[in-house]
Write an enzyme that holds these catalytic residues in place. Structure first.
Site, mmCIF file in Angstrom:
data_model
loop_
_atom_site.group_PDB
_atom_site.id
_atom_site.type_symbol
_atom_site.label_atom_id
_atom_site.label_comp_id
_atom_site.label_asym_id
_atom_site.label_seq_id
_atom_site.Cartn_x
_atom_site.Cartn_y
_atom_site.Cartn_z
ATOM 1 N N ARG A 132 0.869 -1.175 0.000
ATOM 2 C CA ARG A 132 0.000 0.000 0.000
ATOM 3 C C ARG A 132 0.904 1.223 0.000
ATOM 4 O O ARG A 132 2.052 1.165 0.459
ATOM 5 C CB ARG A 132 -0.911 0.009 1.230
ATOM 6 C CG ARG A 132 -1.815 -1.222 1.362
ATOM 7 C CD ARG A 132 -2.638 -1.145 2.641
ATOM 8 N NE ARG A 132 -3.543 -2.282 2.775
ATOM 9 C CZ ARG A 132 -3.249 -3.399 3.457
ATOM 10 N NH1 ARG A 132 -2.064 -3.521 4.069
ATOM 11 N NH2 ARG A 132 -4.127 -4.389 3.542
ATOM 12 N N LYS A 157 -2.132 -1.819 7.557
ATOM 13 C CA LYS A 157 -3.560 -1.637 7.793
ATOM 14 C C LYS A 157 -4.006 -2.523 8.948
ATOM 15 O O LYS A 157 -3.633 -3.694 9.025
ATOM 16 C CB LYS A 157 -4.345 -1.985 6.526
ATOM 17 C CG LYS A 157 -5.798 -1.562 6.579
ATOM 18 C CD LYS A 157 -6.465 -1.743 5.234
ATOM 19 C CE LYS A 157 -7.899 -1.271 5.264
ATOM 20 N NZ LYS A 157 -8.560 -1.424 3.941
ATOM 21 N N HIS A 223 -2.470 2.727 -6.790
ATOM 22 C CA HIS A 223 -2.920 1.506 -6.120
ATOM 23 C C HIS A 223 -3.154 0.378 -7.120
ATOM 24 O O HIS A 223 -3.194 -0.799 -6.733
ATOM 25 C CB HIS A 223 -4.197 1.782 -5.325
ATOM 26 C CG HIS A 223 -4.500 0.763 -4.269
ATOM 27 N ND1 HIS A 223 -3.731 0.600 -3.140
ATOM 28 C CD2 HIS A 223 -5.494 -0.162 -4.180
ATOM 29 C CE1 HIS A 223 -4.228 -0.375 -2.403
ATOM 30 N NE2 HIS A 223 -5.295 -0.856 -3.010
ATOM 31 N N ARG A 226 -0.694 -2.429 -6.959
ATOM 32 C CA ARG A 226 -0.948 -3.476 -5.960
ATOM 33 C C ARG A 226 -1.916 -4.510 -6.530
ATOM 34 O O ARG A 226 -1.707 -5.716 -6.357
ATOM 35 C CB ARG A 226 -1.513 -2.845 -4.690
ATOM 36 C CG ARG A 226 -1.922 -3.827 -3.586
ATOM 37 C CD ARG A 226 -2.289 -3.039 -2.342
ATOM 38 N NE ARG A 226 -3.096 -3.775 -1.397
ATOM 39 C CZ ARG A 226 -2.615 -4.517 -0.395
ATOM 40 N NH1 ARG A 226 -1.310 -4.653 -0.239
ATOM 41 N NH2 ARG A 226 -3.417 -5.130 0.448
ATOM 42 N N HIS A 249 -3.786 -8.956 4.126
ATOM 43 C CA HIS A 249 -5.237 -9.024 4.325
ATOM 44 C C HIS A 249 -5.557 -9.786 5.605
ATOM 45 O O HIS A 249 -5.050 -10.890 5.818
ATOM 46 C CB HIS A 249 -5.892 -9.750 3.138
ATOM 47 C CG HIS A 249 -5.920 -8.944 1.882
ATOM 48 N ND1 HIS A 249 -6.022 -9.505 0.622
ATOM 49 C CD2 HIS A 249 -5.867 -7.596 1.681
ATOM 50 C CE1 HIS A 249 -6.020 -8.552 -0.286
ATOM 51 N NE2 HIS A 249 -5.924 -7.392 0.326
ATOM 52 N N TYR A 258 -9.612 -11.456 -5.881
ATOM 53 C CA TYR A 258 -8.756 -11.411 -7.061
ATOM 54 C C TYR A 258 -8.975 -12.609 -7.974
ATOM 55 O O TYR A 258 -8.717 -12.529 -9.175
ATOM 56 C CB TYR A 258 -7.281 -11.345 -6.638
ATOM 57 C CG TYR A 258 -6.892 -9.997 -6.071
ATOM 58 C CD1 TYR A 258 -6.647 -8.912 -6.906
ATOM 59 C CD2 TYR A 258 -6.784 -9.802 -4.696
ATOM 60 C CE1 TYR A 258 -6.295 -7.673 -6.390
ATOM 61 C CE2 TYR A 258 -6.439 -8.564 -4.173
ATOM 62 C CZ TYR A 258 -6.193 -7.510 -5.026
ATOM 63 O OH TYR A 258 -5.867 -6.274 -4.513
#
Length: 280
Positions: A132, A157, A223, A226, A249, A258
């Protein structure tokens, strides 16, 4: 600083929330107070209900922005003011849209047309690790472990640390960058000096300029690198749980998205990383 603001900061700190989360909550509460020119402590449930409706009906905010606003206000009333809503809060449904996906050729062209070595290296690292933007600009020299070929991400995150695998090609690129710039603290430092990290806006600007020079007309953002990393790695056969770790994640269901965005299978991102030894 008002006592209410300080209490909100304290509650975020107690829960180990990141600075970014804390600031978004503070902003959400500030917007509520400005709307009524009154402290949130004094607002009635009817006023809150009207404000929630105004976010989408009057101000036309995006679904993501509304969720951020609601999260911040909900946190304030639940954990700081210890007050429950006597109204129904309607959380808008997030649209399931497919992000703009860049091909390997497009990624290579964008990186090749980035004119400054610092930003070119940052784009390579952004894509090569699936980071990120906030994680990228906070990388320090000491976070890179050459012997283990890993990069330590601090306070990603969810305020979580993780180790990201570095390919040998990317490690060579980072070593060449360091020998040129001799960073001492922040790996990518600002033009103001090594004591300051490079700003997010500067990296985004460099990406947009590189896209323009490369002739990439897709409506993508930085982004997108990514997203490109994730799809290219899955195409190359990376296990889903390994990709989840790389991307940071918390829920593997986020990584599974994805799988629905994959075009025809190709080779993975690592093949492109190997080609970058010739991109100076």
């Amino acid at each position: 600083m008002t006592p209410l603001r300080q209490s909100l900061i304290d509650e975020c700190q107690i829960r180990g929330y990141s600075t970014r989360t804390r600031d978004t909550y503070i902003y959400a509460v500030e917007q509520l107070a400005k709307y009524y020119h009154q402290s949130p402590e004094k607002l009635t449930d009817e006023q809150l209900e009207q404000y929630f409706r105004s976010l989408s009906l009057e101000r036309g905010l995006s679904c993501s922005t509304i969720h951020v606003q609601l999260n911040g206000i909900h946190f304030l009333y639940k954990h700081v003011l210890k007050r429950t809503f006597c109204i129904e809060v309607v959380w808008p449904k997030r649209p399931r849209t497919i992000p703009i996906l860049l091909s390997k050729a497009e990624v290579k062209q964008i990186v090749a047309h980035c004119r400054h070595e610092k930003y070119r290296t940052m784009l390579k690292m952004y894509y090569g690790c699936g980071l990120r933007l906030n994680e990228l600009v906070h990388v320090k020299v000491q976070d890179i472990d050459g012997a283990r070929q890993t990069l330590r991400i601090h306070n990603g995150k969810g305020n979580k640390d993780r180790d990201v695998v570095l390919t040998m090609s990317l490690l060579h690129i980072l070593r060449a960058y360091w020998h040129h710039f001799r960073s001492t603290d922040w790996l990518f430092f600002s033009s103001r000096g090594m004591a300051f990290k490079v700003g997010n806006t500067s990296v985004q600007k460099a990406f947009r300029e590189a896209c323009k020079l490369a002739g990439v007309t897709k409506k993508c953002s930085i982004h997108s690198l990514r997203h490109a990393y994730a799809t290219h790695q899955l195409e190359g056969g990376m296990p889903l749980n390994q990709l989840q770790q790389q991307l940071g994640h918390a829920d593997i269901r986020t990584t599974q998205h994805y799988l629905h965005w994959l075009p025809e299978l190709n080779n993975g991102a690592q093949d492109l990383m190997a080609d970058w030894d010739g991109v100076s």
